[in-house]
Scaffold this motif. Sequence first.
Motif, PDB file in Angstrom:
ATOM      1  N   ASN B 227       0.821  -1.207   0.000  1.00 16.35           N
ATOM      2  CA  ASN B 227       0.000   0.000   0.000  1.00 16.35           C
ATOM      3  C   ASN B 227       0.851   1.251   0.000  1.00 16.35           C
ATOM      4  N   LEU B 228       1.969   1.223   0.745  1.00 19.44           N
ATOM      5  CA  LEU B 228       2.834   2.402   0.760  1.00 19.44           C
ATOM      6  C   LEU B 228       3.464   2.634  -0.610  1.00 19.44           C
ATOM      7  N   VAL B 229       3.810   1.552  -1.323  1.00 18.68           N
ATOM      8  CA  VAL B 229       4.327   1.717  -2.687  1.00 18.68           C
ATOM      9  C   VAL B 229       3.265   2.359  -3.566  1.00 18.68           C
ATOM     10  N   LEU B 230       2.013   1.889  -3.430  1.00 21.48           N
ATOM     11  CA  LEU B 230       0.916   2.481  -4.216  1.00 21.48           C
ATOM     12  C   LEU B 230       0.777   3.970  -3.938  1.00 21.48           C
ATOM     13  N   TYR B 231       0.727   4.328  -2.637  1.00 20.33           N
ATOM     14  CA  TYR B 231       0.558   5.746  -2.298  1.00 20.33           C
ATOM     15  C   TYR B 231       1.732   6.552  -2.835  1.00 20.33           C
ATOM     16  N   THR B 232       2.941   5.987  -2.699  1.00 20.60           N
ATOM     17  CA  THR B 232       4.123   6.711  -3.169  1.00 20.60           C
ATOM     18  C   THR B 232       4.017   6.981  -4.659  1.00 20.60           C
ATOM     19  N   GLU B 233       3.603   5.955  -5.414  1.00 16.02           N
ATOM     20  CA  GLU B 233       3.500   6.132  -6.863  1.00 16.02           C
ATOM     21  C   GLU B 233       2.492   7.223  -7.213  1.00 16.02           C
ATOM     22  N   PHE B 234       1.308   7.146  -6.578  1.00 15.51           N
ATOM     23  CA  PHE B 234       0.287   8.141  -6.908  1.00 15.51           C
ATOM     24  C   PHE B 234       0.732   9.530  -6.460  1.00 15.51           C
ATOM     25  N   LEU B 235       1.343   9.616  -5.274  1.00 16.06           N
ATOM     26  CA  LEU B 235       1.781  10.923  -4.783  1.00 16.06           C
ATOM     27  C   LEU B 235       2.863  11.494  -5.674  1.00 16.06           C
ATOM     28  N   GLU B 236       3.772  10.642  -6.128  1.00 12.87           N
ATOM     29  CA  GLU B 236       4.870  11.162  -6.935  1.00 12.87           C
ATOM     30  C   GLU B 236       4.374  11.683  -8.273  1.00 12.87           C
ATOM     31  N   SER B 237       3.369  11.004  -8.844  1.00 18.32           N
ATOM     32  CA  SER B 237       2.891  11.530 -10.120  1.00 18.32           C
ATOM     33  C   SER B 237       2.011  12.759  -9.901  1.00 18.32           C
TER      34      SER B 237
END
Lengths: 114, 246
Positions: B227-237
């Motif tokens: 989940n943290l990888v998912l949030y990181t990806e969305f936040l970074e984009s």
Amino acid sequence: MSILAALVVAWVFGVGVYGAIVSRNLIHLAICLSVSQSATYILLLTVGYRHGAGAPIFKGVPLGSPAVDPVVQALTLTDVVVGVTITALILALALDVHRESGSVDPDEIAELQG
Amino acid sequence: MSRRDARRVLGLPVCAALAAVLAAGILAGPRFGEFHGAYGRMLNAVAVPQRHATNVVTSIVFDVRGVDTMGEEFILFAAVVGVVLLLRDEREPAGSTRADDVRSDAIRMFGVVMVGPVLLVGLWLAAFGLVTPGGGFQGGIVIAAAIVLVYVSAGYRQWSRFGRERLLDPFEGLAAAAYVAVGLAALVAGEPFLRNLLGNGQTGTLVSGGSMSILNWAVAIEVAAANLVLYTEFLESYVVPHISER
């Protein structure tokens, strides 16, 4: 009570499907799909319910006391996990579509592509 | 007739068919509150004496349906890989204005105060997953939520200390591998895949359930990291193009 549970399932599922049909936004569409899927959680838990029974957890409860069906609860857990991952994937695809076409309206995207 | 009107008309027969299937299913199913599933009854009776797990649902997830849960864990893994592939290195062109600075003191204060308790609840849910309500999936998502509170209350700069893929990817990969390793260890010992090799432990304690508790923790770490990888990806984009503009 039995009618109420069935009505809630039908209502939640119907709201999601209706939203998906009239949706003008891919992100809204993803949320509608999640709403529809939530109906399956309620349906599964409803199916496993037994009158006068507790949770299938026997900590501090004598063994053999009536409990609701644990199998459907485990299935609901699977359902939730798969639902979340699919939603994440759909949202990522929506972002990608927006990047390519500059729109999240499914009709507009279809028109752009002819 | 526009496309939207066409969709409504086309949707009608679909809705009617779905309604018919749903009504037939509900009417043919068990009456509310009177379900007598043989498996559920049996598992409620044997989970505590045979598996020493007082939470029957978790013992189903990691024991009776252990292979299924492994598949489920890899659905999560595959979905995260899919999201990463879609979003990584294809950042949106910069130029839009986005402010992610937290301006409300109330939100900042609440977030900072709640990070610790939420993290503790997550660890507690995972640790006692085989004893009281909870389990690896539930605990993992709450642990991830605690880290998300860092972003909510302190913005991207603080979040990026935790939300780095180089930090999270190994956790995610190793946790998924740990689940398979527990299964293979049983094969090496000449037992069926995922057979509980560690004994059942003492009922109602942190060490009950044997190898189920290892699987439980593997899933907790996997779910939190994924989940943290998912949030990181969305936040970074979403956030990073704006920050690099400054």
